[in-house]
Scaffold this active site. Sequence first.
Site, short mmCIF file in Angstrom:
data_model
loop_
_atom_site.label_atom_id
_atom_site.label_comp_id
_atom_site.label_asym_id
_atom_site.label_seq_id
_atom_site.Cartn_x
_atom_site.Cartn_y
_atom_site.Cartn_z
N GLY A 1 0.80 -1.21 0.00
CA GLY A 1 0.00 0.00 0.00
C GLY A 1 0.84 1.26 0.00
N ARG A 2 0.14 2.39 -0.18
CA ARG A 2 0.76 3.71 -0.12
C ARG A 2 2.00 3.80 -1.00
NH1 ARG A 2 -0.36 5.87 6.07
NH2 ARG A 2 -2.57 5.32 6.03
N GLY A 3 1.84 3.40 -2.23
CA GLY A 3 3.00 3.36 -3.11
C GLY A 3 2.84 4.08 -4.43
#
Length: 373
Positions: free
Chosen positions: A249-251
């Site tokens: 995530g958060r990439g």
Amino acid sequence: MKVPFLQLLCLNAALASANVVKGAAQGFAAGVTGGGDITPSYPKTNEELVSLLESDEPQVVVLTKTFEFIGTEGTTTENGCAPWGTGKSCQLAINSNGWCGKNPVVTITYDNAAKNGIHIKSNKTLVGEGDKGVLSGKGLYFEGGVSNIIVQNIKITNLNPGFVWGGDAFTFFGADLIWIDHCETSLTGRQHYVTGFHPNTRMTWSNNFLNGVTTHSAGCDDHHYWTMELVGPGDQITFQNNYVYHTTGRGPALSGTTLFHAVNSVWSSIPGHAIEGGDKGRGLFEGCFFEDVVEIAPAKPENQLFSASEANAASCKSALGRACQANSYSKSGAFGSSETGFFKDFAGLTIAPAGSATDALAYVPKNCGIGRL
């Protein structure tokens, strides 16, 4: 005329700031010189390294070994929490700013050094020699309007990977003209890259390896979740030739008003999602390859995203002065976003060149990160 991928990487190489730096920044940070032609310093101790990077004078600093910070600032034992359970592969969390809320309370012990990065100042070049330049247990912090900084060919690792809020590798909290190149980040407690609540402008992150293989994670496996949280107002980031691997995530999370130009970067082995964020984040993705990424971005993302394809590539000319390179995919979810309303925000910025996504897949994973200049 199609420009070969390797030739793209050599453009502007003559602008390097000193003979220890290889190549030159492309994209938004073009023209950065760091410490310039200052005679390089070779620190032997942690104290010498910190003193050089936090000095007010221009510096060129070369790392020739691992600088071990774990244990140098003591440890803290206090109540934290277990948001995902207490299994041996689950991350626990430090109760930073009351983050734990009503999650189950557990006693935790973490290393203090990783929570406080080195506050690097303006006009600095930090370069690793070969594959030797490692910061273990300490990240880098860019704040207060610092500018003109080059960080190349180093590794940052071992930042309390068992604990959320345990440490970030690169933190930007009001910085300008920054080039992060050929660096590896791994085993972080929280983000590999994070931008804070002040503008971070004219930055290029290139040829970096964001290694998500970890010992503890929010998913209680070996895939790191907290990758890039970008919340600054007006951030400007060229994300060129980077390898985002084994994350969930958060990439990135485009959570502020970041302008994010991803070019020839590769995302691989992501069983969760890659891109997320708020409604004001702006991201143009071109010439990128997504390999084994379950969800690249939501079908109806909150943020403003443009994913280049053969069909829409020509629409980039208004923003980049050229057509985009199409993204490519293998065993990945769909990425059909085509928002162009933010293209005017590229005006006045230096645009990185782009090759094909298939060339990026062949080149980037084998040539990014420390020791691969």
